[in-house]
Design a protein around this motif. Sequence first.
Motif, PDB file in Angstrom:
ATOM      1  N   ILE A  69     -34.168  13.212  67.494  1.00 31.21           N
ATOM      2  CA  ILE A  69     -34.673  13.118  66.117  1.00 31.21           C
ATOM      3  C   ILE A  69     -35.936  13.953  65.907  1.00 31.21           C
ATOM      4  N   GLY A  70     -36.895  13.805  66.800  1.00 30.58           N
ATOM      5  CA  GLY A  70     -38.226  14.372  66.599  1.00 30.58           C
ATOM      6  C   GLY A  70     -38.313  15.880  66.652  1.00 30.58           C
ATOM      7  N   ARG A  71     -37.495  16.517  67.447  1.00 31.17           N
ATOM      8  CA  ARG A  71     -37.575  17.981  67.551  1.00 31.17           C
ATOM      9  C   ARG A  71     -37.203  18.661  66.251  1.00 31.17           C
ATOM     10  N   LYS A  72     -36.429  17.994  65.406  1.00 33.05           N
ATOM     11  CA  LYS A  72     -36.067  18.549  64.108  1.00 33.05           C
ATOM     12  C   LYS A  72     -37.229  18.483  63.125  1.00 33.05           C
ATOM     13  N   GLN A  73     -38.237  17.661  63.411  1.00 34.55           N
ATOM     14  CA  GLN A  73     -39.373  17.473  62.514  1.00 34.55           C
ATOM     15  C   GLN A  73     -40.506  18.448  62.791  1.00 34.55           C
ATOM     16  N   LYS A  74     -40.393  19.244  63.830  1.00 40.55           N
ATOM     17  CA  LYS A  74     -41.457  20.195  64.160  1.00 40.55           C
ATOM     18  C   LYS A  74     -41.581  21.255  63.089  1.00 40.55           C
ATOM     19  N   ILE A  75     -42.804  21.744  62.905  1.00 40.51           N
ATOM     20  CA  ILE A  75     -43.053  22.835  61.965  1.00 40.51           C
ATOM     21  C   ILE A  75     -42.762  24.132  62.674  1.00 40.51           C
ATOM     22  N   LYS A  76     -41.928  24.926  62.065  1.00 42.74           N
ATOM     23  CA  LYS A  76     -41.600  26.246  62.630  1.00 42.74           C
ATOM     24  C   LYS A  76     -42.734  27.213  62.325  1.00 42.74           C
ATOM     25  N   VAL A  77     -43.233  27.884  63.328  1.00 42.43           N
ATOM     26  CA  VAL A  77     -44.292  28.860  63.171  1.00 42.43           C
ATOM     27  C   VAL A  77     -43.676  30.239  63.328  1.00 42.43           C
ATOM     28  N   GLU A  78     -43.814  31.040  62.287  1.00 40.94           N
ATOM     29  CA  GLU A  78     -43.276  32.393  62.347  1.00 40.94           C
ATOM     30  C   GLU A  78     -44.303  33.318  63.009  1.00 40.94           C
ATOM     31  N   LEU A  79     -43.824  34.126  63.903  1.00 36.90           N
ATOM     32  CA  LEU A  79     -44.697  35.062  64.609  1.00 36.90           C
ATOM     33  C   LEU A  79     -44.926  36.297  63.746  1.00 36.90           C
ATOM     34  N   GLU A  80     -46.175  36.694  63.647  1.00 31.78           N
ATOM     35  CA  GLU A  80     -46.501  37.917  62.877  1.00 31.78           C
ATOM     36  C   GLU A  80     -46.330  39.122  63.762  1.00 31.78           C
ATOM     37  N   LYS A  81     -45.838  40.198  63.171  1.00 34.69           N
ATOM     38  CA  LYS A  81     -45.638  41.427  63.947  1.00 34.69           C
ATOM     39  C   LYS A  81     -46.755  42.400  63.663  1.00 34.69           C
TER      40      LYS A  81
END
Length: 58
Positions: free
Chosen positions: A46-58
Motif C-alpha cells: 500500500i505505502g509505496r504507491k503513496q510516495k511522492i515521485k521526484v523528477e530528476l532535472e537534466k
Amino acid sequence: MLLAFIPTLIALIDILKSRFNQNDKLVWIVVVLFFNLIGAIMYFTIGRKQKIKVELEK
C-alpha cells in the motif's frame, strides 16, 4: 526470527529515503515498527504507491 527482521529493516530504510505527503512518513514508520513483518508487507503493498515521485532535472 532474523528472517522476519530483514523486510522490516528494508521497509524502514525505504520509508526514510522517500518523500511522502504530510505525516504519511511518520505513520508508516509507526506501522512498520509496531507490526514488524505484517507492517512491512502492508507498506510494500500500500505505502509505496503513496510516495511522492521526484523528477530528476537534466
